[in-house]
Design an enzyme around this catalytic site. Structure first.
Site, mmCIF file in Angstrom:
data_model
loop_
_atom_site.group_PDB
_atom_site.id
_atom_site.type_symbol
_atom_site.label_atom_id
_atom_site.label_comp_id
_atom_site.label_asym_id
_atom_site.label_seq_id
_atom_site.Cartn_x
_atom_site.Cartn_y
_atom_site.Cartn_z
ATOM 1 N N TRP A 127 0.863 -1.184 0.000
ATOM 2 C CA TRP A 127 0.000 0.000 0.000
ATOM 3 C C TRP A 127 0.900 1.235 0.000
ATOM 4 C CZ3 TRP A 127 -1.993 2.535 4.946
ATOM 5 C CH2 TRP A 127 -3.046 3.418 4.687
ATOM 6 N N ASP A 208 -0.524 -5.147 9.828
ATOM 7 C CA ASP A 208 -1.528 -4.156 9.440
ATOM 8 C C ASP A 208 -2.791 -4.910 9.034
ATOM 9 O OD1 ASP A 208 -2.998 -2.058 8.496
ATOM 10 O OD2 ASP A 208 -1.577 -1.440 6.938
ATOM 11 N N ALA A 210 -6.349 -4.432 7.863
ATOM 12 C CA ALA A 210 -7.336 -3.465 7.354
ATOM 13 C C ALA A 210 -8.558 -4.157 6.759
ATOM 14 C CB ALA A 210 -6.677 -2.553 6.324
ATOM 15 N N LYS A 243 -13.272 -0.775 6.557
ATOM 16 C CA LYS A 243 -13.833 -1.642 5.513
ATOM 17 C C LYS A 243 -14.823 -2.630 6.102
ATOM 18 C CE LYS A 243 -10.365 0.252 3.314
ATOM 19 N NZ LYS A 243 -9.987 0.784 2.051
HETATM 20 C C1 LIG Z 1 -3.093 -1.988 3.923
HETATM 21 C C2 LIG Z 1 -3.915 -0.895 4.490
HETATM 22 N N1 LIG Z 1 -3.655 -0.450 5.712
HETATM 23 C C3 LIG Z 1 -4.379 0.517 6.274
HETATM 24 C C4 LIG Z 1 -5.419 1.109 5.610
HETATM 25 C C5 LIG Z 1 -6.133 2.193 6.354
HETATM 26 O O1 LIG Z 1 -7.412 2.496 6.093
HETATM 27 P P1 LIG Z 1 -8.193 3.633 6.856
HETATM 28 O O2 LIG Z 1 -7.217 4.684 7.274
HETATM 29 O O3 LIG Z 1 -9.162 4.139 5.867
HETATM 30 O O4 LIG Z 1 -8.838 2.992 8.045
HETATM 31 C C6 LIG Z 1 -5.731 0.688 4.313
HETATM 32 C C7 LIG Z 1 -6.793 1.310 3.535
HETATM 33 O O5 LIG Z 1 -6.810 1.398 2.352
HETATM 34 C C8 LIG Z 1 -4.961 -0.352 3.741
HETATM 35 O O6 LIG Z 1 -5.202 -0.816 2.519
#
Ligand SMILES: Cc1ncc(COP(=O)(O)O)c(C=O)c1O
Length: 393
Positions: A127, A208, A210, A243
């Site tokens: 990401w 991580d 998510a 999500k």
């Molecule tokens: C790998 C990963 N980590 C963390 C996030 C964090 O998402 P958010 O800040 O919207 O909760 C995302 C969102 O796209 C993600 O794909």
């Protein structure tokens, strides 16, 4: 003073979101941004969330400040969801954050305070906000091999060879499930081997999470994290409720650290609260309280789990239907890997010129590296996108 500023270019995901908004064409299709969509192409508020919000409107008597770490009930409920009984609660420090991004940031800040010379290892690819946040915080980073573009699967041997180089105290960032952007996940055996390797080398896994519930199932998706947590003495976790609770804009998430013992937990708990104070003081409460309300009520929890499962199965169906459609339009099984991958994303692997043609000629938006949001497809767009891909490659 502002004359010293140099414009920062937005990352490739934010850039694409803007291009999509600016495109006036009626039939444009957004497969860029990572949001789940139903058959009508919408991202509705989940029924369990609506019910929890109604309950809060009726019963909440104050919106006064909570603590710096956020709502204790939320943190406790999320500890259960993420870790089950893999480690004793007394070893787990946690603090609410603005979404998963906030959690990644706070964890990196914690690492910088604890060990400023640590290297953070990230998968190649990952990401884009991972390297960006590591750079912003001022930590060193290195990449480890992860994905074999030829097979569309995990580069197991490359990953293990690269991670055999990590130093003691280095941090290894892993995607808990539904790897973004490849959709290629670690198998149980990979997690087991990684846990052994990282424990031996004295490195700290940073998981991580998510997309819990979007891959193989709510419990199964936490399996790797729990395996690591049970075996490695110190583990860092960033979790997002964006999500799996559909709370994208409410910014619900948490930073968590599994510590060696209860004494270390006390110190880290204090540091997480202190870091919140330095950056934003109190974490957002509404989304966190919605999550706590859902997880703490048997009926709401059952409704939420069933909605989440519906979303997960729809993504799997999209994958199969899209791979079938591509087999027909391209007369090859070149895209068969889509079936085996998990979660919202896959790298479609058709090269930058084809991606540009999809956007310019067909109004179909994918990230420039070929990341595609499979959850953004619908029954009506699957044949359209499959035809356009066949025409563009
Ligand atoms: C790998 C990963 N980590 C963390 C996030 C964090 O998402 P958010 O800040 O919207 O909760 C995302 C969102 O796209 C993600 O794909």
């Amino acid at each position: 003073m502002f004359e010293t500023l140099r414009p920062q270019s937005p990352d490739k995901i934010i850039r694409l979101m803007q291009m999509f908004r600016d495109d006036p064409r009626m039939g444009k299709i957004d497969l860029g941004v990572g949001v789940w969509r139903n058959a009508a192409g919408q991202t509705p508020v989940m029924a369990a969330v609506k019910a929890a919000e109604r309950h809060l409107v009726e019963t909440q008597e104050s919106k006064s400040y909570v603590t710096l770490a956020g709502d204790a009930g939320f943190l406790e409920a999320m500890r259960g969801l993420l870790l089950g009984d893999a480690v004793p609660a007394a070893r787990v420090a946690a603090a609410g954050t603005p979404g998963g991004t906030g959690a990644v940031r706070q964890i990196l800040e914690l690492v910088r305070l604890a060990r400023p010379d640590a290297t953070v290892w990230i998968s190649e690819p990952t990401w884009p906000n991972h390297p960006a946040l590591i750079d912003t915080v001022g930590l060193r980073r290195k990449s480890y091999r992860y994905y074999d573009a030829e097979t569309g699967a995990l580069d197991r041997a490359g990953m293990m060879a690269d991670l055999a180089q990590v130093g003691p105290g280095d941090v290894v960032l892993l995607h808990g499930c539904c790897h973004n952007p490849t959709g290629a996940d670690l198998a149980r055996d990979d997690w087991r081997q990684l846990a052994t390797l990282l424990a031996e080398r004295g490195s700290v896994p940073f998981v991580d999470m998510a997309y819990q519930g979007f891959g193989a199932g709510l419990e199964q998706d936490a399996d790797g994290l729990r395996l690591i947590a049970a075996q490695v003495p110190e583990v860092l976790i960033a979790a997002s409720c964006s999500k799996n609770f559909g709370l994208y804009r409410d910014r619900a998430g948490l930073a968590m650290a599994i510590c060696r013992d209860a004494q270390a937990q006390g110190v880290v708990q204090g540091m997480l609260a202190w870091l919140n104070r330095q950056n934003f003081a109190f974490p957002p409460d509404h989304g966190a309280r919605v999550v706590q309300t859902i997880l703490g009520d048997a009926d709401l929890r059952a409704t939420w789990q069933s909605e989440l499962e519906t979303m997960r199965l729809a993504m799997d169906r999209n994958r199969a239907a899209f791979a079938d459609a591509l087999r027909q339009t391209t007369r090859s099984d070149r895209f068969g890997f889509l079936r085996d991958q998990r979660g919202m994303f896959s790298l479609i692997g058709i090269g930058a010129p084809a991606i540009a043609r999809l956007r310019e000629e067909h109004g179909i938006y994918l990230i420039e590296d070929g990341r595609m949001n499979v959850a953004g497809l619908t029954d009506s767009t699957i044949p359209v996108v499959a035809e356009a891909i066949a025409a563009s490659i």
